[in-house]
Design a protein around this motif. Structure first.
Motif, PDB file in Angstrom:
ATOM      1  N   LEU A  95      25.820  85.758   8.169  1.00  0.00           N
ATOM      2  CA  LEU A  95      24.490  85.543   7.952  1.00  0.00           C
ATOM      3  C   LEU A  95      23.476  86.761   7.704  1.00  0.00           C
ATOM      4  N   ASN A  96      24.302  87.802   7.587  1.00  0.00           N
ATOM      5  CA  ASN A  96      23.543  89.002   7.120  1.00  0.00           C
ATOM      6  C   ASN A  96      23.839  89.497   5.768  1.00  0.00           C
ATOM      7  N   THR A  97      24.542  88.485   4.922  1.00  0.00           N
ATOM      8  CA  THR A  97      24.860  88.958   3.602  1.00  0.00           C
ATOM      9  C   THR A  97      24.128  88.693   2.839  1.00  0.00           C
ATOM     10  N   ASP A  98      23.507  89.608   1.983  1.00  0.00           N
ATOM     11  CA  ASP A  98      22.421  89.389   0.714  1.00  0.00           C
ATOM     12  C   ASP A  98      23.119  89.271  -0.510  1.00  0.00           C
ATOM     13  N   PHE A  99      24.255  89.552  -0.778  1.00  0.00           N
ATOM     14  CA  PHE A  99      25.003  89.533  -2.052  1.00  0.00           C
ATOM     15  C   PHE A  99      26.483  89.421  -1.867  1.00  0.00           C
ATOM     16  N   TYR A 100      27.027  88.150  -2.402  1.00  0.00           N
ATOM     17  CA  TYR A 100      28.406  87.961  -2.602  1.00  0.00           C
ATOM     18  C   TYR A 100      28.784  88.198  -3.996  1.00  0.00           C
ATOM     19  N   MET A 101      29.767  89.320  -4.051  1.00  0.00           N
ATOM     20  CA  MET A 101      30.459  89.675  -5.208  1.00  0.00           C
ATOM     21  C   MET A 101      31.642  88.958  -5.534  1.00  0.00           C
ATOM     22  N   TYR A 102      31.707  88.124  -6.450  1.00  0.00           N
ATOM     23  CA  TYR A 102      32.702  87.510  -7.022  1.00  0.00           C
ATOM     24  C   TYR A 102      33.352  88.487  -8.374  1.00  0.00           C
ATOM     25  N   ASP A 103      34.164  89.403  -7.833  1.00  0.00           N
ATOM     26  CA  ASP A 103      34.714  90.327  -8.807  1.00  0.00           C
ATOM     27  C   ASP A 103      36.190  90.168  -9.098  1.00  0.00           C
ATOM     28  N   GLU A 104      36.528  88.850  -9.227  1.00  0.00           N
ATOM     29  CA  GLU A 104      37.777  88.437  -9.782  1.00  0.00           C
ATOM     30  C   GLU A 104      37.753  87.287 -10.895  1.00  0.00           C
ATOM     31  N   MET A 105      38.810  86.736 -11.053  1.00  0.00           N
ATOM     32  CA  MET A 105      38.966  85.562 -12.313  1.00  0.00           C
ATOM     33  C   MET A 105      39.474  84.721 -11.331  1.00  0.00           C
ATOM     34  N   GLY A 106      39.182  83.217 -11.931  1.00  0.00           N
ATOM     35  CA  GLY A 106      39.990  82.045 -11.650  1.00  0.00           C
ATOM     36  C   GLY A 106      39.186  81.099 -10.978  1.00  0.00           C
ATOM     37  N   ASN A 107      38.024  81.374 -10.232  1.00  0.00           N
ATOM     38  CA  ASN A 107      37.469  80.464  -9.281  1.00  0.00           C
ATOM     39  C   ASN A 107      36.085  80.059  -9.735  1.00  0.00           C
ATOM     40  N   MET A 108      35.625  80.358 -11.042  1.00  0.00           N
ATOM     41  CA  MET A 108      34.402  80.298 -11.662  1.00  0.00           C
ATOM     42  C   MET A 108      34.042  78.701 -11.596  1.00  0.00           C
ATOM     43  N   GLY A 109      34.921  77.960 -11.630  1.00  0.00           N
ATOM     44  CA  GLY A 109      34.865  76.403 -11.343  1.00  0.00           C
ATOM     45  C   GLY A 109      34.102  76.064 -10.136  1.00  0.00           C
ATOM     46  N   ALA A 110      34.835  76.627  -9.161  1.00  0.00           N
ATOM     47  CA  ALA A 110      34.268  76.300  -7.717  1.00  0.00           C
ATOM     48  C   ALA A 110      33.182  76.669  -7.540  1.00  0.00           C
ATOM     49  N   LEU A 111      32.522  77.984  -8.041  1.00  0.00           N
ATOM     50  CA  LEU A 111      31.043  78.530  -7.946  1.00  0.00           C
ATOM     51  C   LEU A 111      30.078  77.648  -8.728  1.00  0.00           C
ATOM     52  N   TYR A 112      30.528  77.081  -9.950  1.00  0.00           N
ATOM     53  CA  TYR A 112      29.630  76.175 -10.458  1.00  0.00           C
ATOM     54  C   TYR A 112      29.411  74.876  -9.880  1.00  0.00           C
ATOM     55  N   GLU A 113      30.649  74.398  -9.468  1.00  0.00           N
ATOM     56  CA  GLU A 113      30.464  73.198  -8.606  1.00  0.00           C
ATOM     57  C   GLU A 113      29.757  73.314  -7.424  1.00  0.00           C
ATOM     58  N   PHE A 114      29.649  74.328  -6.808  1.00  0.00           N
ATOM     59  CA  PHE A 114      28.996  74.725  -5.602  1.00  0.00           C
ATOM     60  C   PHE A 114      27.386  74.674  -5.719  1.00  0.00           C
ATOM     61  N   SER A 115      27.012  75.427  -6.966  1.00  0.00           N
ATOM     62  CA  SER A 115      25.639  75.922  -7.284  1.00  0.00           C
ATOM     63  C   SER A 115      25.005  75.064  -7.947  1.00  0.00           C
ATOM     64  N   ASN A 116      23.595  74.795  -7.601  1.00  0.00           N
ATOM     65  CA  ASN A 116      22.600  73.755  -8.073  1.00  0.00           C
ATOM     66  C   ASN A 116      22.081  74.668  -9.126  1.00  0.00           C
ATOM     67  N   ILE A 117      21.536  75.915  -8.928  1.00  0.00           N
ATOM     68  CA  ILE A 117      20.822  76.832  -9.694  1.00  0.00           C
ATOM     69  C   ILE A 117      21.594  78.082 -10.279  1.00  0.00           C
ATOM     70  N   VAL A 118      21.694  78.103 -11.512  1.00  0.00           N
ATOM     71  CA  VAL A 118      22.500  79.192 -12.038  1.00  0.00           C
ATOM     72  C   VAL A 118      21.740  80.075 -12.933  1.00  0.00           C
ATOM     73  N   LEU A 119      21.458  81.285 -12.952  1.00  0.00           N
ATOM     74  CA  LEU A 119      20.940  82.338 -13.613  1.00  0.00           C
ATOM     75  C   LEU A 119      21.880  82.653 -14.606  1.00  0.00           C
ATOM     76  N   MET A 120      22.175  82.493 -15.985  1.00  0.00           N
ATOM     77  CA  MET A 120      22.903  83.026 -16.905  1.00  0.00           C
ATOM     78  C   MET A 120      22.590  84.554 -17.296  1.00  0.00           C
ATOM     79  N   CYS A 121      23.209  85.294 -16.856  1.00  0.00           N
ATOM     80  CA  CYS A 121      23.003  86.692 -17.325  1.00  0.00           C
ATOM     81  C   CYS A 121      23.712  87.246 -18.536  1.00  0.00           C
ATOM     82  N   GLY A 122      23.803  88.511 -18.605  1.00  0.00           N
ATOM     83  CA  GLY A 122      23.735  88.872 -20.203  1.00  0.00           C
ATOM     84  C   GLY A 122      22.310  88.991 -21.043  1.00  0.00           C
ATOM     85  N   SER A 123      21.414  88.332 -20.420  1.00  0.00           N
ATOM     86  CA  SER A 123      20.300  88.065 -20.946  1.00  0.00           C
ATOM     87  C   SER A 123      18.902  88.526 -20.246  1.00  0.00           C
TER      88      SER A 123
END
Length: 425
Positions: free
Chosen positions: A300-328
């Motif tokens: 409950l105290n977590t502000d930021f969860y860092m996904y600093d690996e590769m391979g599960n982006m599909g799950a993160l996109y599937e879970f998230s309704n709002i996505v901010l595309m960075c690099g921009s």
């Protein structure tokens, strides 16, 4: 004449380029085990038969090339070998995973654009055709391939107004390079117009190939664990964020936290090698950060969860309704492709610096499937995210529209593959 001068300079300055590559190697930007590939030496045996060479700049281009490769393999009844080259360690890691179990597809690092290096590469592999996917125009690669291969093709070619003006400063050089391109498939009609003006004679506009990227696989076990830990908290997924965007992300988070005390940001890092730097930045600002690479659980105290690996982006996109595309969010990166979150029906937001994928975002925006912020980034993103979080109907509408846009261009890979095969027969 200018092309000859360029080729001479790549020979003359070869020691300087070699030193530069050594520096990159020391910094960990090059693969120590496969560094010879960058100098045109193969790390594998050449298979018999025809080889079709795909040159891709990085991750986004290699992802968009995969459906096209599969279509071409089908049309040749798997009687050709696909050679795919990319220039980054990240792309090599991702492609290696995607190629597991696939036959007749080989990955190598992109050879440096030095005269003797490209010659060495071409004489060993003897490709039937070079197909570059939205890649930089490397003069030696293009001109020498024109001599060694049956055809040189550019797929999903883009030519920004800025690049067009830069090429126009060297008309003779530009003519010698672009006359070496046999067929060009531009990603937009604007790109087609500029490429024709630069001297590319045979252009065929069939649509933007990047919308044909396959939907990412979803690790259901990880997704369920993620859902359980997040619960009903408000979530924003920051996809492909860079270390120099951390200040903007922090300011946006702080502003939104006033609206939503239970807010959590997911940081899906573009480069996992920057995880320590990004972690240290946010913790120095008294933020609670949990890291996937350390298998830390969200509480409950977590502000930021860092996904600093590769391979599960599909799950993160599937879970998230709002996505901010960075690099921009800061100038100089150019933005990243929004197609993957679009395929997972996400409501997509982006900063204003999106020159590398402008046509994709423009198509999504035209169909009310994404929001592009102004230069007043934090304030703009804040108001738009608040509006979306408080208006589920708008989120659902954007999600549906994103899928419609992807479906609209679902034919492109097949159409381009048919055209390539037709022009090689």
């Amino acid at each position: 004449m200018i092309l000859k001068i360029y080729q001479f300079l790549t020979v003359l300055l070869s020691p300087v380029v070699d030193i530069y590559m050594i520096i990159r190697l020391i910094k960990g930007k090059e693969d120590k085990k496969r560094i010879n590939e960058r100098f045109g030496y193969s790390s594998v045996k050449r298979p018999s038969g025809d080889i079709i060479w795909f040159q891709c700049a990085s991750v986004g281009e290699s992802n968009s090339a995969m459906p096209l490769m599969e279509k071409i393999m089908e049309k040749y009844n798997n009687n050709v070998t696909i050679l795919i080259t990319t220039g980054t360690k990240t792309s090599a890691e991702i492609i290696s995973k995607k190629l597991e179990g696939k036959k007749n597809i080989i990955h190598q690092y992109t050879p440096i654009d030095k005269f003797f290096v490209i010659n060495r590469f071409l004489k060993f592999w003897k490709p039937k055709v070079l197909i570059t996917i939205e890649s930089e125009i490397w003069p030696n690669m293009i001109s020498l391939s024109h001599k060694h291969c049956e055809k040189v093709m550019i797929v999903n070619a883009k030519m920004s107004e800025k690049s067009f003006k830069r090429w126009g400063m060297f008309p003779n050089f530009e003519k010698s390079i672009y006359n070496s391109i046999d067929i060009c498939y531009p990603q937009s009609e604007d790109d087609q117009r500029r490429l024709i003006m630069l001297g590319v004679q045979n252009t065929i506009f069939l649509g933007n190939l990047k919308f044909n990227v396959q939907k990412l696989s979803v690790n259901s076990e990880y997704l369920e664990k993620f859902k359980k830990e997040i619960g009903k908290r408000k979530v924003v997924l920051c996809a492909s964020n860079h270390s120099n965007e951390s200040e903007v992300i922090l300011n946006l988070f702080n502003n939104l936290k006033n609206n939503y005390p239970d807010l959590i940001f997911i940081l899906a890092l573009r480069h996992s090698s920057k995880s320590d730097e990004i972690f240290n930045f946010f913790t120095s600002k008294n933020k609670v950060v949990k890291r996937k690479s350390l298998n830390e659980n969200i509480d409950l105290n977590t502000d930021f969860y860092m996904y600093d690996e590769m391979g599960n982006m599909g799950a993160l996109y599937e879970f998230s309704n709002i996505v901010l595309m960075c690099g921009s969010l800061v100038d100089g990166i150019g933005g990243h492709t929004p197609v993957e979150p679009a395929k997972h029906s996400c409501a997509i937001l982006t900063g204003p610096y999106i020159r590398n994928n402008k046509s994709l975002f423009r198509e999504l925006k035209k169909n009310n499937a994404c929001i592009i912020s102004s230069n007043n980034i934090v304030e703009d993103l804040h108001s738009n995210i608040v509006r979306l979080m408080d208006n589920k109907d708008e989120v659902v509408s954007m999600q549906k529209n994103a899928l419609v846009v992807c479906e609209k261009f679902s034919h492109v890979a097949n159409d381009v593959a048919k055209s390539i095969v037709f022009n090689l027969e």
